[in-house]
Design an enzyme around this catalytic site. Structure first.
Site, mmCIF file in Angstrom:
data_model
loop_
_atom_site.group_PDB
_atom_site.id
_atom_site.type_symbol
_atom_site.label_atom_id
_atom_site.label_comp_id
_atom_site.label_asym_id
_atom_site.label_seq_id
_atom_site.Cartn_x
_atom_site.Cartn_y
_atom_site.Cartn_z
ATOM 1 N N HIS A 135 71.562 -4.523 6.581
ATOM 2 C CA HIS A 135 72.722 -4.347 7.457
ATOM 3 C C HIS A 135 73.429 -3.013 7.219
ATOM 4 O O HIS A 135 74.313 -2.637 7.999
ATOM 5 C CB HIS A 135 73.695 -5.521 7.318
ATOM 6 C CG HIS A 135 74.583 -5.482 6.117
ATOM 7 N ND1 HIS A 135 74.326 -6.186 4.962
ATOM 8 C CD2 HIS A 135 75.752 -4.815 5.890
ATOM 9 C CE1 HIS A 135 75.287 -5.981 4.094
ATOM 10 N NE2 HIS A 135 76.169 -5.145 4.622
ATOM 11 N N ASP A 140 68.035 -9.744 4.504
ATOM 12 C CA ASP A 140 68.935 -8.580 4.496
ATOM 13 C C ASP A 140 68.513 -7.636 3.362
ATOM 14 O O ASP A 140 69.175 -7.540 2.329
ATOM 15 C CB ASP A 140 70.375 -9.056 4.333
ATOM 16 C CG ASP A 140 71.389 -7.943 4.571
ATOM 17 O OD1 ASP A 140 70.985 -6.853 5.003
ATOM 18 O OD2 ASP A 140 72.595 -8.188 4.322
ATOM 19 N N GLY A 188 81.824 -2.064 1.563
ATOM 20 C CA GLY A 188 81.469 -0.871 0.800
ATOM 21 C C GLY A 188 80.625 -1.193 -0.415
ATOM 22 O O GLY A 188 79.923 -0.332 -0.939
ATOM 23 N N SER A 248 78.338 -3.538 -0.110
ATOM 24 C CA SER A 248 77.096 -3.974 0.517
ATOM 25 C C SER A 248 75.912 -3.138 0.065
ATOM 26 O O SER A 248 76.015 -1.916 -0.093
ATOM 27 C CB SER A 248 77.210 -3.875 2.042
ATOM 28 O OG SER A 248 78.115 -4.823 2.544
ATOM 29 N N GLY A 249 74.790 -3.810 -0.134
ATOM 30 C CA GLY A 249 73.565 -3.120 -0.519
ATOM 31 C C GLY A 249 73.427 -2.868 -1.994
ATOM 32 O O GLY A 249 72.345 -2.566 -2.485
#
Length: 269
Positions: free
Chosen positions: A72, A122, A214, A216-217
């Site tokens: 995402h 994801d 922020g 995320s990942g």
């Protein structure tokens, strides 16, 4: 190529992964400043706008050539680079490595649906345009063995430069927070995440300890019995009610559910 990939990903003694030169001490939300360079596989994924690169997501360096992040985080309309060896995003500290990502070197899982983050898959892999230079400030995170599932309450840490409160500013310095694992049976309860959480995910934290926009990942870092740190999760989503909502732990892509896809992608299949 395959034996090399396997050794880098899964044979910790050969790869030297998960061993920071600077020991982590125990703000993500209600966390603390991390020790400088104590999570050396943490990267800042940045995109270009008006000639300036801006932090958008985290990621993990898993080989000298590859970064793992969340699907995402990726938009095909953007130009990306990764920054390794960073600690304070507002300062040039001299250890940073800025490495561009070519558009053709972005690999998003084919099962990812941008309209349905809770459907899973994801995960994305980014091939760096040049290999990272490994040193005390930049090193590899370990990938767990296939289908490894951590028990309820297992201590892990989320790290990132995400917002330090719901709707608040991005953190300048890398943050960390202790995030105990919430097992699938607890996390899927109707008054928790219910059907939004899948077996290919892992939940951690909740209430006052959470990821936020922020983060995320970025990685969910969990120490193994061998003393090394493994990236067990990729930060995926939090509650729409806020980043630190009761009975809504942060949800991560469970990395050990995607070992085969990771290997095939790194092999170019």
């Amino acid at each position: 190529m395959l034996p090399l990939v396997i050794s880098v990903l899964f044979v910790a003694s050969a790869s030297g992964c998960g061993q920071p030169a600077y020991s982590p001490h125990s703000r993500v939300v209600n966390g603390d400043d991390a020790g400088p360079y104590s999570w050396p596989w943490q990267v800042s994924l940045q995109y270009e706008r008006d000639g300036v690169f801006r932090h958008t997501c985290g990621g993990s360096l898993i080989t000298p050539d590859w970064v793992m992040t969340a699907a995402h985080c990726i938009s095909r309309s953007r130009t990306y680079k990764v920054v390794l060896g960073d600690y304070d995003l507002t300062a040039e500290e001299g250890h940073e490595q800025h490495i561009p990502i070519n558009p053709e070197d972005i690999f998003v899982h084919s099962g990812w649906k941008s309209s349905c983050v809770s459907c899973g898959n994801d995960i994305a892999l980014l091939r760096l345009s040049r290999p990272a230079q490994l040193n005390d400030e930049v090193s590899l995170g370990c990938i767990p063995e296939p289908e490894t599932v951590l028990p309820n309450g297992y201590s892990c840490y989320i790290t990132g430069w995400g917002r330090i409160s719901t709707g608040g500013p991005l953190a300048a310095k890398l943050q960390q927070a202790l995030m105990p694992v919430v097992d699938y049976d607890h996390c899927r309860k109707p008054d928790w995440w219910g059907g939004s959480v899948k077996p290919s995910m892992v939940c951690a934290g909740g209430d006052i300890q959470s990821g936020c926009n922020g983060d995320s990942g970025g990685p969910l870092n969990c120490r193994g019995s061998d003393g090394r740190w493994y990236v067990h999760g990729i930060t995926s989503f939090v509650s729409g009610l806020g980043c630190n909502t009761l009975r809504k732990p942060t949800v991560f892509t469970r990395v050990s559910a995607f070992n085969s896809w990771i290997l095939k992608t790194l092999k170019g299949l």
